[in-house]
Design a protein around this motif. Structure first.
Motif, PDB file in Angstrom:
ATOM      1  N   ARG A   1      89.069  43.845  43.858  1.00  0.00           N
ATOM      2  CA  ARG A   1      90.203  42.974  43.512  1.00  0.00           C
ATOM      3  C   ARG A   1      90.574  43.199  42.070  1.00  0.00           C
ATOM      4  O   ARG A   1      89.721  43.416  41.212  1.00  0.00           O
ATOM      5  CB  ARG A   1      89.817  41.508  43.655  1.00  0.00           C
ATOM      6  CG  ARG A   1      89.682  41.030  45.068  1.00  0.00           C
ATOM      7  CD  ARG A   1      89.308  39.593  45.107  1.00  0.00           C
ATOM      8  NE  ARG A   1      90.526  38.780  44.969  1.00  0.00           N
ATOM      9  CZ  ARG A   1      90.613  37.523  45.341  1.00  0.00           C
ATOM     10  NH1 ARG A   1      89.569  36.909  45.840  1.00  0.00           N
ATOM     11  NH2 ARG A   1      91.730  36.866  45.219  1.00  0.00           N
ATOM     12  N   ASN A   2      91.848  43.138  41.796  1.00  0.00           N
ATOM     13  CA  ASN A   2      92.380  43.172  40.427  1.00  0.00           C
ATOM     14  C   ASN A   2      91.817  44.319  39.608  1.00  0.00           C
ATOM     15  O   ASN A   2      91.257  44.115  38.533  1.00  0.00           O
ATOM     16  CB  ASN A   2      92.128  41.837  39.730  1.00  0.00           C
ATOM     17  CG  ASN A   2      92.770  40.690  40.462  1.00  0.00           C
ATOM     18  OD1 ASN A   2      93.890  40.806  40.952  1.00  0.00           O
ATOM     19  ND2 ASN A   2      92.069  39.589  40.567  1.00  0.00           N
ATOM     20  N   LEU A   3      91.989  45.532  40.096  1.00  0.00           N
ATOM     21  CA  LEU A   3      91.568  46.713  39.344  1.00  0.00           C
ATOM     22  C   LEU A   3      92.608  46.977  38.271  1.00  0.00           C
ATOM     23  O   LEU A   3      93.777  47.211  38.566  1.00  0.00           O
ATOM     24  CB  LEU A   3      91.438  47.922  40.266  1.00  0.00           C
ATOM     25  CG  LEU A   3      90.281  47.903  41.240  1.00  0.00           C
ATOM     26  CD1 LEU A   3      90.263  49.185  42.051  1.00  0.00           C
ATOM     27  CD2 LEU A   3      88.963  47.718  40.520  1.00  0.00           C
ATOM     28  N   TRP A   4      92.153  46.952  37.034  1.00  0.00           N
ATOM     29  CA  TRP A   4      93.080  47.094  35.916  1.00  0.00           C
ATOM     30  C   TRP A   4      92.795  48.370  35.157  1.00  0.00           C
ATOM     31  O   TRP A   4      91.641  48.774  34.971  1.00  0.00           O
ATOM     32  CB  TRP A   4      92.927  45.901  34.970  1.00  0.00           C
ATOM     33  CG  TRP A   4      93.928  45.910  33.877  1.00  0.00           C
ATOM     34  CD1 TRP A   4      95.160  45.349  33.896  1.00  0.00           C
ATOM     35  CD2 TRP A   4      93.799  46.530  32.593  1.00  0.00           C
ATOM     36  NE1 TRP A   4      95.810  45.577  32.717  1.00  0.00           N
ATOM     37  CE2 TRP A   4      94.984  46.307  31.891  1.00  0.00           C
ATOM     38  CE3 TRP A   4      92.793  47.260  31.974  1.00  0.00           C
ATOM     39  CZ2 TRP A   4      95.205  46.789  30.598  1.00  0.00           C
ATOM     40  CZ3 TRP A   4      93.005  47.738  30.695  1.00  0.00           C
ATOM     41  CH2 TRP A   4      94.196  47.495  30.028  1.00  0.00           C
ATOM     42  N   CYS A   5      93.866  49.011  34.701  1.00  0.00           N
ATOM     43  CA  CYS A   5      93.780  50.122  33.759  1.00  0.00           C
ATOM     44  C   CYS A   5      95.072  50.091  32.947  1.00  0.00           C
ATOM     45  O   CYS A   5      95.935  49.246  33.173  1.00  0.00           O
ATOM     46  CB  CYS A   5      93.591  51.462  34.477  1.00  0.00           C
ATOM     47  SG  CYS A   5      95.000  52.004  35.451  1.00  0.00           S
ATOM     48  N   ARG A   6      95.206  50.981  32.013  1.00  0.00           N
ATOM     49  CA  ARG A   6      96.410  50.971  31.167  1.00  0.00           C
ATOM     50  C   ARG A   6      97.692  51.141  31.968  1.00  0.00           C
ATOM     51  O   ARG A   6      98.733  50.630  31.587  1.00  0.00           O
ATOM     52  CB  ARG A   6      96.331  52.071  30.120  1.00  0.00           C
ATOM     53  CG  ARG A   6      95.405  51.764  29.014  1.00  0.00           C
ATOM     54  CD  ARG A   6      95.445  52.837  27.984  1.00  0.00           C
ATOM     55  NE  ARG A   6      94.532  52.503  26.907  1.00  0.00           N
ATOM     56  CZ  ARG A   6      94.568  53.067  25.738  1.00  0.00           C
ATOM     57  NH1 ARG A   6      95.455  54.011  25.485  1.00  0.00           N
ATOM     58  NH2 ARG A   6      93.712  52.717  24.812  1.00  0.00           N
TER      59      ARG A   6
END
Length: 160
Positions: free
Chosen positions: A68-73
């Motif tokens: 869930r909610n994989l974040w990267c730039r």
């Protein structure tokens, strides 16, 4: 190797160590036991509610949650699911009113490009964890909420 080259290499290594330490400090901020969790705005809480509802819908349809909610730039992927041998990146969108095209219309070309960049960033790690390193077939789905009614759009968009 000259003294200048050695000095430059040492400076670069020291700068890299400082950046890594800064990333570790930033990552551990939310995990400190004495620090309360960050406050969520009403809009963020509404988004959390819609993500949870989308997750329930997809799990009821037989998909398995991977992340869930994989974040990267490049951006954030709301849900990463598995359906058989297919990796499914899911975008969750909600709109109270449909007068500007609704939730599905809000996933424009720019948002699709951001999702594709974020998926490309996470694909090697997800393949390593869940497919023994072999890149799986992948697709982009969306769960949209128009006036509170969910709709699952399989293959919401494709990459050229």
């Amino acid at each position: 190797m000259t003294d200048d080259t050695l000095r430059l290499a040492c400076e670069l290594a020291l700068a890299a160590r400082r950046r890594a330490a800064k990333r570790r400090r930033r990552a551990s901020r939310g995990t400190a036991p004495d620090r309360p969790p960050p406050r969520r705005s009403p809009m963020q809480r509404r988004g959390d509610h819609h993500e949870a509802a989308a997750l329930r819908l997809l799990v009821a349809q037989g998909l398995t949650l991977l992340a869930r909610n994989l974040w990267c730039r490049a951006g954030e992927i709301d849900l990463v699911m598995r359906e058989g041998d297919t990796l499914v990146f899911v975008e969750v969108r909600a709109r109270a009113q449909t007068r500007f095209g609704g939730a599905a219309a809000s996933i424009g070309r720019e948002k699709q490009a951001r999702l594709a960049r974020a998926a490309a960033h996470w694909l090697p790690e997800l393949a390593r964890r869940h497919w023994r390193g072999a890149p799986p077939a992948a697709r982009f789905d969306a769960v949209v909420f128009d006036a509170g009614h969910p709709q699952w759009l399989r293959g919401a968009f494709w990459l050229p």
